[in-house]
Scaffold this motif. Structure first.
Motif, mmCIF file in Angstrom:
data_model
loop_
_atom_site.group_PDB
_atom_site.id
_atom_site.type_symbol
_atom_site.label_atom_id
_atom_site.label_comp_id
_atom_site.label_asym_id
_atom_site.label_seq_id
_atom_site.Cartn_x
_atom_site.Cartn_y
_atom_site.Cartn_z
ATOM 1 N N LEU A 56 -7.125 0.764 -2.097
ATOM 2 C CA LEU A 56 -5.859 1.474 -3.005
ATOM 3 C C LEU A 56 -5.798 0.865 -4.508
ATOM 4 C CD1 LEU A 56 -4.031 3.789 -3.329
ATOM 5 C CD2 LEU A 56 -2.209 2.210 -2.377
ATOM 6 N N THR A 105 0.873 -1.151 0.006
ATOM 7 C CA THR A 105 0.018 -0.132 -0.109
ATOM 8 C C THR A 105 1.025 1.176 0.048
ATOM 9 O OG1 THR A 105 -1.811 -1.260 1.152
ATOM 10 C CG2 THR A 105 -1.754 1.173 1.320
ATOM 11 N N GLU A 106 1.816 1.332 0.809
ATOM 12 C CA GLU A 106 2.658 2.436 1.080
ATOM 13 C C GLU A 106 3.549 2.693 -0.289
ATOM 14 O OE1 GLU A 106 5.293 1.766 4.191
ATOM 15 O OE2 GLU A 106 3.982 1.892 5.658
ATOM 16 N N ARG A 116 -8.703 1.356 -6.941
ATOM 17 C CA ARG A 116 -8.672 2.586 -7.267
ATOM 18 C C ARG A 116 -7.458 2.564 -8.572
ATOM 19 N NH1 ARG A 116 -10.665 6.320 -9.644
ATOM 20 N NH2 ARG A 116 -9.576 8.395 -10.073
ATOM 21 N N GLN A 117 -6.398 1.827 -8.174
ATOM 22 C CA GLN A 117 -5.531 1.775 -9.326
ATOM 23 C C GLN A 117 -6.108 0.970 -10.406
ATOM 24 O OE1 GLN A 117 -2.819 3.846 -7.993
ATOM 25 N NE2 GLN A 117 -1.629 2.296 -9.318
ATOM 26 N N LEU A 160 2.572 1.488 -3.243
ATOM 27 C CA LEU A 160 1.598 2.104 -4.503
ATOM 28 C C LEU A 160 1.205 3.662 -4.474
ATOM 29 C CD1 LEU A 160 -0.775 -0.970 -4.551
ATOM 30 C CD2 LEU A 160 0.752 -0.154 -6.605
ATOM 31 N N GLU A 161 1.157 4.102 -2.934
ATOM 32 C CA GLU A 161 1.050 5.294 -2.700
ATOM 33 C C GLU A 161 2.113 6.167 -3.112
ATOM 34 O OE1 GLU A 161 0.209 5.170 1.500
ATOM 35 O OE2 GLU A 161 -2.054 5.193 1.363
ATOM 36 N N ALA A 177 -7.274 -1.142 3.550
ATOM 37 C CA ALA A 177 -6.484 0.103 3.085
ATOM 38 C C ALA A 177 -5.990 -0.558 1.625
ATOM 39 C CB ALA A 177 -5.375 0.505 4.044
ATOM 40 N N ASN A 178 -5.517 -1.760 1.582
ATOM 41 C CA ASN A 178 -4.817 -2.202 0.311
ATOM 42 C C ASN A 178 -5.915 -2.448 -0.582
ATOM 43 O OD1 ASN A 178 -3.549 -5.190 -1.065
ATOM 44 N ND2 ASN A 178 -2.080 -3.580 -0.723
ATOM 45 N N ARG A 216 3.661 5.560 -5.714
ATOM 46 C CA ARG A 216 3.554 5.502 -7.082
ATOM 47 C C ARG A 216 4.871 4.794 -7.904
ATOM 48 N NH1 ARG A 216 -0.993 7.668 -8.738
ATOM 49 N NH2 ARG A 216 -1.691 9.486 -7.426
#
Length: 140
Positions: free
Chosen positions: A89, A20-21, A92-93, A23-24, A85-86, A26
């Motif tokens: 995200l 998750t981190e 959304r991706q 991906l945030e 959370a994962n 990018r």
């Protein structure tokens, strides 16, 4: 056995939090493949362990001492939070990727002019839009 499940769930939570981190931030998708593979392995191990335990000892949860039950409950809460959370995200991706693919395909159709007209059986004309082939560089 509950201790082994707790270890797997803790590892799975850590992997999901890291994914998750990243991906945030990018990061490149190829750099995240190892995390996805680790996540799949951990989930498979946990499912196998739970299925085996439930088949052999259906009342195993009632036989746990209070401390182990509390540790398991805390671990499940953390796993749930990391999963939510994962999943949000990743969803959304996926949505963004689908939107981008649609936009690219529409622009490719516009630029290539892959539209044609054909006569129908009754003599009328119909517009046919052929699919425009697109390809992507797998590194980006």
């Amino acid at each position: 056995m509950p201790n082994e499940m707790i270890e797997i769930m803790t590892s799975l939570s850590l992997v999901m939090r890291e994914e998750t981190e990243r991906l945030e931030r990018r990061e490149r998708v190829l750099d995240l493949a190892s995390l996805a593979a680790a996540k799949a392995r951990l989930v498979a191990s946990l499912e196998e362990m739970l299925a085996r335990r439930n088949r052999r000892e259906p009342e195993w949860t009632e036989q746990m001492d209070e401390e182990t039950r509390e540790r398991l409950s805390d671990c499940l809460s953390e796993l749930r939070a990391a999963s939510i959370a994962n999943a949000a995200l990743l969803e959304r991706q996926i949505e963004l990727s689908m939107e981008m693919m649609t936009a690219i395909a529409e622009e490719a159709k516009r630029l290539s002019g892959n539209r044609s007209y054909t006569y129908g059986a009754s003599g009328d004309m119909a517009r046919v839009e052929a699919a425009t082939p697109i390809s992507f560089n797998g590194e980006y």
